[in-house]
Design a protein around this motif. Sequence first.
Motif, PDB file in Angstrom:
ATOM      1  N   THR A 148       0.816  -1.207   0.000  1.00  0.00           N
ATOM      2  CA  THR A 148       0.000   0.000   0.000  1.00  0.00           C
ATOM      3  C   THR A 148       0.854   1.263   0.000  1.00  0.00           C
ATOM      4  O   THR A 148       2.032   1.229   0.377  1.00  0.00           O
ATOM      5  N   PRO A 149       0.264   2.403  -0.392  1.00  0.00           N
ATOM      6  CA  PRO A 149       0.986   3.669  -0.258  1.00  0.00           C
ATOM      7  C   PRO A 149       1.434   3.929   1.169  1.00  0.00           C
ATOM      8  O   PRO A 149       2.517   4.491   1.391  1.00  0.00           O
ATOM      9  N   TYR A 150       0.642   3.503   2.145  1.00  0.00           N
ATOM     10  CA  TYR A 150       1.027   3.676   3.553  1.00  0.00           C
ATOM     11  C   TYR A 150       2.373   3.004   3.838  1.00  0.00           C
ATOM     12  O   TYR A 150       3.241   3.584   4.490  1.00  0.00           O
ATOM     13  N   LYS A 151       2.548   1.785   3.353  1.00  0.00           N
ATOM     14  CA  LYS A 151       3.801   1.070   3.599  1.00  0.00           C
ATOM     15  C   LYS A 151       4.981   1.794   2.983  1.00  0.00           C
ATOM     16  O   LYS A 151       6.026   1.951   3.619  1.00  0.00           O
ATOM     17  N   TYR A 152       4.826   2.242   1.737  1.00  0.00           N
ATOM     18  CA  TYR A 152       5.931   2.938   1.078  1.00  0.00           C
ATOM     19  C   TYR A 152       6.247   4.260   1.780  1.00  0.00           C
ATOM     20  O   TYR A 152       7.404   4.626   1.954  1.00  0.00           O
ATOM     21  N   GLU A 154       5.301   5.350   5.044  1.00  0.00           N
ATOM     22  CA  GLU A 154       5.575   5.359   6.480  1.00  0.00           C
ATOM     23  C   GLU A 154       6.589   4.304   6.931  1.00  0.00           C
ATOM     24  O   GLU A 154       7.260   4.488   7.939  1.00  0.00           O
ATOM     25  N   ILE A 155       6.667   3.195   6.224  1.00  0.00           N
ATOM     26  CA  ILE A 155       7.528   2.095   6.665  1.00  0.00           C
ATOM     27  C   ILE A 155       8.851   2.071   5.901  1.00  0.00           C
ATOM     28  O   ILE A 155       9.929   1.928   6.493  1.00  0.00           O
ATOM     29  N   LEU A 156       8.784   2.235   4.586  1.00  0.00           N
ATOM     30  CA  LEU A 156       9.986   2.127   3.765  1.00  0.00           C
ATOM     31  C   LEU A 156      10.571   3.472   3.370  1.00  0.00           C
ATOM     32  O   LEU A 156      11.785   3.652   3.378  1.00  0.00           O
ATOM     33  N   GLY A 157       9.721   4.416   2.995  1.00  0.00           N
ATOM     34  CA  GLY A 157      10.169   5.656   2.386  1.00  0.00           C
ATOM     35  C   GLY A 157      11.258   6.390   3.141  1.00  0.00           C
ATOM     36  O   GLY A 157      11.141   6.619   4.354  1.00  0.00           O
ATOM     37  N   GLU A 158      12.320   6.731   2.413  1.00  0.00           N
ATOM     38  CA  GLU A 158      13.459   7.492   2.942  1.00  0.00           C
ATOM     39  C   GLU A 158      14.207   6.767   4.049  1.00  0.00           C
ATOM     40  O   GLU A 158      15.000   7.375   4.774  1.00  0.00           O
ATOM     41  N   ASN A 159      13.972   5.484   4.187  1.00  0.00           N
ATOM     42  CA  ASN A 159      14.680   4.698   5.194  1.00  0.00           C
ATOM     43  C   ASN A 159      15.694   3.770   4.527  1.00  0.00           C
ATOM     44  O   ASN A 159      15.496   3.312   3.400  1.00  0.00           O
ATOM     45  N   THR A 160      16.762   3.494   5.250  1.00  0.00           N
ATOM     46  CA  THR A 160      17.764   2.528   4.800  1.00  0.00           C
ATOM     47  C   THR A 160      17.749   1.339   5.747  1.00  0.00           C
ATOM     48  O   THR A 160      17.813   1.503   6.970  1.00  0.00           O
ATOM     49  N   ILE A 161      17.628   0.152   5.173  1.00  0.00           N
ATOM     50  CA  ILE A 161      17.566  -1.078   5.956  1.00  0.00           C
ATOM     51  C   ILE A 161      18.826  -1.883   5.678  1.00  0.00           C
ATOM     52  O   ILE A 161      19.183  -2.123   4.519  1.00  0.00           O
ATOM     53  N   CYS A 162      19.492  -2.286   6.728  1.00  0.00           N
ATOM     54  CA  CYS A 162      20.720  -3.083   6.597  1.00  0.00           C
ATOM     55  C   CYS A 162      20.569  -4.365   7.403  1.00  0.00           C
ATOM     56  O   CYS A 162      19.965  -4.368   8.477  1.00  0.00           O
ATOM     57  N   GLU A 163      21.132  -5.426   6.886  1.00  0.00           N
ATOM     58  CA  GLU A 163      21.078  -6.697   7.606  1.00  0.00           C
ATOM     59  C   GLU A 163      22.340  -7.492   7.326  1.00  0.00           C
ATOM     60  O   GLU A 163      22.822  -7.540   6.189  1.00  0.00           O
ATOM     61  N   ASN A 164      22.853  -8.113   8.365  1.00  0.00           N
ATOM     62  CA  ASN A 164      24.058  -8.930   8.254  1.00  0.00           C
ATOM     63  C   ASN A 164      23.703 -10.367   8.602  1.00  0.00           C
ATOM     64  O   ASN A 164      23.223 -10.644   9.700  1.00  0.00           O
ATOM     65  N   GLN A 209       8.550   0.644  -7.490  1.00  0.00           N
ATOM     66  CA  GLN A 209       7.199   0.139  -7.309  1.00  0.00           C
ATOM     67  C   GLN A 209       6.247   1.297  -7.009  1.00  0.00           C
ATOM     68  O   GLN A 209       6.654   2.323  -6.463  1.00  0.00           O
ATOM     69  N   ARG A 210       4.988   1.084  -7.315  1.00  0.00           N
ATOM     70  CA  ARG A 210       3.956   2.089  -7.040  1.00  0.00           C
ATOM     71  C   ARG A 210       2.889   1.523  -6.116  1.00  0.00           C
ATOM     72  O   ARG A 210       2.476   0.371  -6.268  1.00  0.00           O
ATOM     73  N   GLY A 211       2.466   2.337  -5.169  1.00  0.00           N
ATOM     74  CA  GLY A 211       1.377   1.946  -4.288  1.00  0.00           C
ATOM     75  C   GLY A 211       0.034   2.355  -4.870  1.00  0.00           C
ATOM     76  O   GLY A 211      -0.080   3.391  -5.529  1.00  0.00           O
ATOM     77  N   TYR A 212      -0.986   1.529  -4.627  1.00  0.00           N
ATOM     78  CA  TYR A 212      -2.340   1.817  -5.097  1.00  0.00           C
ATOM     79  C   TYR A 212      -3.313   1.690  -3.926  1.00  0.00           C
ATOM     80  O   TYR A 212      -3.239   0.744  -3.147  1.00  0.00           O
ATOM     81  N   GLU A 213      -4.230   2.644  -3.831  1.00  0.00           N
ATOM     82  CA  GLU A 213      -5.263   2.582  -2.807  1.00  0.00           C
ATOM     83  C   GLU A 213      -6.286   1.501  -3.173  1.00  0.00           C
ATOM     84  O   GLU A 213      -6.583   1.272  -4.357  1.00  0.00           O
ATOM     85  N   ALA A 214      -6.842   0.853  -2.155  1.00  0.00           N
ATOM     86  CA  ALA A 214      -7.792  -0.235  -2.383  1.00  0.00           C
ATOM     87  C   ALA A 214      -8.992   0.229  -3.193  1.00  0.00           C
ATOM     88  O   ALA A 214      -9.488  -0.496  -4.072  1.00  0.00           O
TER      89      ALA A 214
END
Length: 256
Positions: A148-152, A154-164, A209-214
């Motif tokens: 959803t647009p919310y995920k992009y 609030e959760i992902l947008g402008e964030n960097t995720i790192c994992e080892n 990717q693009r978010g779409y509202e329901a």
Amino acid sequence: MEAYTGFAGVYDLLMDETPYGQWCENVVHELQKYGIRDGLLLELGCGTGTLTELLAQKGYDMIGVDYSEEMLQIAREAAWGERGPQNTDILYLLQDMREFELYGTVRAVVSVCDSLNYILKEEELLKVFRLVNNYLDPGGVFIFDLNTPYKYREILGENTICENREQGSFIWENFYEEEEQVNQYDLTLFIRDREHPGLYRKYEETHVQRGYEAGRIEELLQQAGMEFIAAYDAFTREPVKADSERIYVIAREKGK
């Protein structure tokens, strides 16, 4: 749409925590609600074929469509036994989902793991929906998920995720464009070489990717001539909420 080229070889490693087993159970549950317990199914955006194989093991005859030749090569190799039971009867087709062609109709079409989020223009998503409707049996079912647009935002947008991890490390950088509801993510992976454990290979890819509202998805499905049945939060199976991160959508062919 161009993605998953050299990266295809490490895709399953990156996605090793994806709950494909549960996703398969969810899909089968929905299919059986509409009396689809066997027959021919199509998976759009099948990738390396993990879900395709699981559905084949449930007794469905499977067709998998993907735009990445490299991903499909891995899927075909797995079908010959490198990843468990053999499913050599699966038909894998190298096609763009915006222009896919089949020899006949299918009982259901499935698309998971946000494959449809790669369709960046509404008119192209509508084209996909029309093709799905065209290739469904009368009353056939279409099941798919979307971020959803919310995920992009609030959760992902402008964030960097790192994992080892033991097998390697990855850096996942996100850049969200609010007006277009588009998220670009740049992936950099350092994966241990199987033949040379002291050597790590670097992989880089950019995905958009693009978010779409329901509500908009419902409108596009109806424009495509399909019957919108339901949309729900993928994690709770409750109605879509303002903070739903992934949604499942169910639609049906209602007469061409």
